[in-house]
Design a protein around this motif. Structure first.
Motif, PDB file in Angstrom:
ATOM      1  N   SER A  91     -61.626  33.704  33.484  1.00 14.47           N
ATOM      2  CA  SER A  91     -61.128  32.801  35.113  1.00 14.47           C
ATOM      3  C   SER A  91     -61.191  32.766  36.235  1.00 14.47           C
ATOM      4  O   SER A  91     -61.578  32.170  37.514  1.00 14.47           O
ATOM      5  CB  SER A  91     -59.788  34.231  35.520  1.00 14.47           C
ATOM      6  N   SER A 147     -61.994  34.670  38.346  1.00 15.01           N
ATOM      7  CA  SER A 147     -61.625  35.827  39.323  1.00 15.01           C
ATOM      8  C   SER A 147     -62.172  37.107  39.810  1.00 15.01           C
ATOM      9  O   SER A 147     -62.116  37.777  38.899  1.00 15.01           O
ATOM     10  CB  SER A 147     -60.035  35.408  39.311  1.00 15.01           C
ATOM     11  N   ASP A 171     -59.669  39.733  38.814  1.00  8.84           N
ATOM     12  CA  ASP A 171     -59.493  40.003  37.827  1.00  8.84           C
ATOM     13  C   ASP A 171     -60.110  41.596  37.167  1.00  8.84           C
ATOM     14  O   ASP A 171     -60.159  41.889  36.229  1.00  8.84           O
ATOM     15  CB  ASP A 171     -59.758  39.003  36.581  1.00  8.84           C
ATOM     16  N   GLU A 190     -51.336  36.704  41.911  1.00  9.03           N
ATOM     17  CA  GLU A 190     -51.892  36.461  40.561  1.00  9.03           C
ATOM     18  C   GLU A 190     -51.846  37.197  39.523  1.00  9.03           C
ATOM     19  O   GLU A 190     -51.465  37.359  38.471  1.00  9.03           O
ATOM     20  CB  GLU A 190     -53.206  37.458  40.969  1.00  9.03           C
TER      21      GLU A 190
END
Length: 505
Positions: A409, A411, A414, A201
């Motif tokens: 995202s 995610s 994050d 990432e």
């Protein structure tokens, strides 16, 4: 004539129904954010950036909304200053000197109305200055080469002490942290991984939005948890407005002077709204002399700092839009928004993204009228919201930030990364290290490195290219002055600001 043509193009963008609606929403939310003590415009804009992405707004719509939030927060800071004697943010501190005494005399409504009118005039004058100055500065910036741009970035970091008002060494340390974070990811020139530690990432670097929301929003929540700020504050009652036209006309000269001085302070690298409000109040006090009763509830003592700090906030957009160098903490956050939209701020933006730039400038003009209409009749609404305990408001604000980041995202990494930035921001703030330079280092670092490498390639490794032109030499000299000036003038200014603060308590 060319400026009028582009301004008409900007009004075509700003007056679209969708953009008008989000400008109005931004004005309302910004005023509310500004009224809440301690939150401030930079935090407010940072928190709402993920919301703009979540709603899938067009770039010009998102920037118009966030610029309206910025302008609204500068208006709103006066509410808690006048009613609670607690500045919404640092630039609003000077408003306490005469705003709170007016409120205690039963003139709270009059003080709020005067501050709204002065804010409107200061911001309007500065927006006109932005329209006239920005295109000229953008054309001048087209003559910059890589060496000049590198010197300009050094100037931006050298003058950070004026923006943050902190210890210059801590400010530079914070900027160095930001520059280090900016190097994370794959080096596009060599393809080498830098500080990724094998984490997939991190290959594309650190996302500006995650860093900003973590540093500002999450760290703010941690501070509130630590302080257990659960209770609302008792504020002065706002009586019906009884402001006379004679009283309004009496503050016009003050507001005009404040708007002009504030705009100049905003355009100057590192000066900012705090200096704008301070110098306008000080100058007005000297101009009025013994005829005034500053510090005891003089309406001109409310109008001067309000027109000054709002003029400075619009003036700070000039270097951000034309040079890609923010003039304040909040414009640094707006710069991150532009970068995340793959829009490069600077002189070329006035030709490549003319509709966006001029749309935002036109929206500022429209937004000023919106804010004036909102802040006088709806002040009672803001006052009621201000009395809600922060323990209820801040978790809602933070939840919006989390949902916004996840929606960008999808995610969970994050989210964890944002929390890590929040903890880091909390630690930095406990050490009295400012956060704005960290963001600025993260934002300007890649461009600074690119221009340095380009200059070295042109000169075949000769470092003297960095100071070989008169323009670059001028920028280096201003950078040196900007670095030394806070060390000399900063302590004097802070002592006077502290004395003013003690006078209000």
């Amino acid at each position: 004539m060319e400026t009028l043509h582009y301004l008409s193009l900007g009004f075509g963008v700003a007056l679209q129904p969708e953009n008008l609606m989000f400008a109005l929403i931004g004005c309302f939310i910004g005023t509310l954010i500004g009224a809440l003590p301690g939150l401030g415009p930079a935090n407010g804009v940072a928190i709402l950036i993920p919301l703009a992405f979540t709603l899938g707004l067009k770039p010009e719509t998102a920037l118009i909304m966030l610029t309206a939030v910025y302008a609204g927060a500068m208006y709103g800071g006066r509410i808690s200053s006048i009613l609670l004697n607690i500045p919404g943010d640092e630039p609003a501190m000077m408003t306490c000197l005469d705003g709170y005494p007016m409120a205690r005399q039963g003139k709270a409504a009059e003080a709020l109305a005067i501050s709204a009118i002065a804010s409107f005039m200061g911001s309007l004058i500065a927006t006109v200055g932005l329209i006239l100055l920005a295109p000229l500065l953008a054309r001048f910036a087209l003559t910059f080469g890589p060496a000049e741009y590198f010197a300009l970035f050094v100037l931006a970091f050298a003058t950070l002490g004026g923006i943050t008002g902190k210890n210059p060494m801590k400010t530079l340390m914070a900027a160095a942290i930001g520059l280090i974070i900016a190097t994370v990811g794959i080096d596009l020139s060599t393809g080498t991984q830098r500080y990724t530690f094998g984490v997939l990432e991190l290959y594309e670097g650190v996302d500006f939005i995650i860093a900003i929301v973590g540093l500002f929003a999450v760290s703010e929540l941690l501070f509130f948890i630590e302080e257990k700020a659960g209770a609302g504050r008792e504020m002065i009652k706002v009586n019906p407005l009884k402001l006379k036209w004679r009283e309004i006309l009496s503050i016009f000269p003050t507001s005009i002077r404040g708007g002009v001085l504030g705009f100049i302070a905003g355009v100057l690298p590192g000066a900012g709204a705090s200096l704008g409000s301070f110098i306008t109040y000080t100058l007005e006090k000297k101009i009025v002399g013994k005829k005034g009763y500053f510090g005891e509830g003089d309406p001109r003592g409310v109008a001067a700092p309000e027109s000054g700090n709002n003029g400075a906030s619009s003036g700070a957009l000039v270097p951000m839009l034309t040079l890609g160098v923010p003039g304040s903490g909040t414009t640094a956050v707006l710069l991150a928004m532009l970068v995340s939209l793959n829009i490069t701020p600077g002189p070329l933006m006035f030709t490549q993204n003319a509709d966006l730039v001029w749309g935002v400038i036109a929206a500022l003009l429209v937004g000023n009228f919106m804010l004036l209409l909102l802040n006088i009749p709806l002040v009672g609404v803001f006052v009621k919201i201000l009395s809600v305990p922060p323990m209820y408001l801040l978790p809602i604000v933070t939840m919006v930030a989390f949902v916004g980041i996840y929606s960008i995202s999808h995610s969970t990494f994050d989210l964890y990364f944002m929390i890590a930035f929040g903890v880091g921001g909390y630690i930095l703030r406990k050490l009295d290290i400012p956060l704005v330079p960290v963001i600025l280092g993260l934002l300007l670092g890649p461009e600074m490195e690119k221009n340095l490498r380009h200059a070295m390639q042109i000169s075949d490794g000769d470092w003297s290219i960095l100071w070989s032109s008169p323009l670059s030499i001028g920028l280096w000299l201003v950078a040196i002055v900007g670095l030394l000036l806070p060390v000399i003038v900063g302590p004097i200014l802070r002592r006077r600001m502290q004395a003013a603060k003690q006078h209000t308590e």
